[in-house]
Design an enzyme around this catalytic site. Sequence first.
Site, PDB file in Angstrom:
ATOM      1  N   GLU A 178       0.829  -1.223   0.000  1.00 32.27           N
ATOM      2  CA  GLU A 178       0.000   0.000   0.000  1.00 32.27           C
ATOM      3  C   GLU A 178       0.856   1.263   0.000  1.00 32.27           C
ATOM      4  O   GLU A 178       0.758   2.103   0.905  1.00 32.27           O
ATOM      5  CB  GLU A 178      -0.935  -0.003   1.203  1.00 32.27           C
ATOM      6  CG  GLU A 178      -1.973  -1.104   1.146  1.00 32.27           C
ATOM      7  CD  GLU A 178      -3.026  -1.004   2.247  1.00 32.27           C
ATOM      8  OE1 GLU A 178      -2.742  -0.393   3.284  1.00 32.27           O
ATOM      9  OE2 GLU A 178      -4.127  -1.538   2.060  1.00 32.27           O
ATOM     10  N   GLU A 329      -6.373  -7.963  -0.638  1.00 30.82           N
ATOM     11  CA  GLU A 329      -6.813  -8.095   0.755  1.00 30.82           C
ATOM     12  C   GLU A 329      -8.279  -7.712   0.850  1.00 30.82           C
ATOM     13  O   GLU A 329      -8.731  -6.796   0.154  1.00 30.82           O
ATOM     14  CB  GLU A 329      -6.045  -7.127   1.663  1.00 30.82           C
ATOM     15  CG  GLU A 329      -4.555  -7.313   1.689  1.00 30.82           C
ATOM     16  CD  GLU A 329      -3.869  -6.261   2.574  1.00 30.82           C
ATOM     17  OE1 GLU A 329      -4.548  -5.548   3.331  1.00 30.82           O
ATOM     18  OE2 GLU A 329      -2.644  -6.163   2.475  1.00 30.82           O
TER      19      GLU A 329
END
Length: 691
Positions: A178, A329
């Site tokens: 991320e 995710e």
Amino acid sequence: MSSTLRVVVFLILSSIALHAQPTAKTIPTQLPGQNAILLGVAWYPEQWPEARWEEDLRLMEAADLKVVRIAEFAWSRMEPSEGHYDLDWLERAINLAAKHHIVSVLGTPTATPPAWLTQKYPDTLRVEPDGQRVAHGNRAHASATSARYREFCRRIAEQMATRFGNNPNVVGWQIDNEYGYAQMSYDDDTRRQFQEWLKAKYQTLDNLNARWTTAYWSQTYDNWGEIPIPVGPHNPALMLEWKRFITATWTSYQQNQIDVIRKHAEPRQFITGNFMGFFDGFDHYPITEALSFASWDDYVGTGHVDPAYNGLSHDLTRGFKRENFWVMETQPGAVNWSKLNNFLNRGEARAMAWQAIGHGADDVNYWQWRSALNGQEEIHGVLVGPDGTPVPFYDEAAKTAHEFDKAEAAFRGTQPLSQVALLYSYDSHWALQFQKHTEKYDDIKLLTSYYRPLHQLAQSLDVISGYAPLENYKLVVAPNLNVLPKDLADHLLSYVRNGGHLVLGPRSGMKDEFNGLLPQRQPGYLVDALGARVDQYYALEKDFPVSGAWGSGEASIWADQLKSMSSGDEVLLKYGKSNGWLDDQPAVLTRAYGKGRITYIGAVLDEKLMAAAAEWMIQKSGVTPVFGTVPGGVEVSRRVGPDKQVFVFVNYAQENRAVKLPRTMKLPLDGRQGDSLDLPPYGVGIAVEPR
Ligand code: GLA
């Protein structure tokens, strides 16, 4: 027939036969030798004694999980001290997973540099805008601009790639985790890099000063070293260029690792990054160019899934590379970081997993497998509790994975295919964020308000950059194109000239690529095609009435006052009595142009008017729904392959719904053929038909 002729005829016929044979397209998100759609988890073997691994993997295999993403935070285990690497444990974990028919995606651990690194080389730590260096112990604490840090990243990635680049059980790589989640570093070296980047782009200060109108407030720069990193409100061009510099920084940060992985990894191993939906720290279109495909982390946080917003986020991610994607995710019930970490209802996560597949995901991974016994996320949702036995959610994940197995063959070689595109632009988003003009102006909310009814009607939308090829779309809708430089305007105009229908939203065509005002009125380079312009814009303190061909309702937040300058214009909505200026003035205009049409919607419309607007856009552009009528609360999405189409139905209504199919289709989840589906709340149906 001469023998030569016979050979020619044979060659022609066999080439026709070859082409008539439907060949499934190779899709980078679908792995050779694996099921077409996969369910997996984030697994952290480094947090547990090795003796426990086998039991974890046995439980995963029993649940039909096929993928683990590992190692993305395990730097201190892989390089316990400078230059001393230990990857043996990781190899054992990968091999053990393979024994349980689970493939591994390796994350490079560069979001979590070890303590020895940041303590010995404090210059690798980020500096906050207030000048403070961040402390060790959280993550994303390193500076993406630090050359020293990048060298450490390159070395650890190289160690991993040389060791695992041809490991048959490693299917791909995730770079870092991320990125952009934390800020850039605000140190002197970063500022110098920013100045150099500006110099390379503008060449001369005269050029930069002119583009940025630095005569305003005496900002004129006569030395590159004078240019600051913007903190808080600043010159709009400087602010936009800082965002672009951040994009360039993460792109080269990512490339540093891609280069070294590619050097050692077999081409079959993919390289991706896990992005965050509408996270706006950088421009995702250029950053995803170098990746095999895009992935994202799909979290609801507080509350429950909004299928339209979630569908839009999937479509945004798919649009980065205009290819299928992975959900790297997603939450197994609940997270730990939101205002209220409520649990998703039973069946809701399964519905979300199937929605992802319908929108073009080929893998969905739960974060995370098991509660860590300590650490910042010890009370996050999981499949296995701290005691090592399954929590109730495990069964829902297992059921979903089992269904993926049953239906996977239907999805091989398939992708969504849309007649309608929504345009998204980071430059425009940032320009509108920097100068909202009314705190209520939320361009993502506006985008969602277009997506909601349009998706309901068309049942498949692409969300793409305006620079993408547009010729295959019947309708292109750009609700937020505030920054509209000449090259983009030309691209859009050629789409319209060749028969497309372009719909612009409020505040369109106001700015150039330097975030400066265009020297013509909105929508800038499209004024002539529209035959109209925005005479004045208004931030609204209360709702104003609007009415016309789409019915009557309210305009809120924003109103562009349009002025028709051509007899070819048709006014579709007008403002009613409001602030005097807007009374009886056009709010929506449309005009035929070339072989196509251009429409400008100047106001933020209420839900009913948006629904009518969407209906009009769809009809006027000849868009057909990909499936047809579905009962209220049911979302249908479609994926298309060379020889089939697959429909995914998800029932978000809190009561049973019956879906009538137009023909008998194969229903892989039910193991039968049929012409109807009965869906309980959060129920999922898959229907496949030849094409
Ligand atoms: C992010 C991160 C994960 C984890 C989850 C928790 O998506 O990538 O490491 O922190 O959030 O929800």
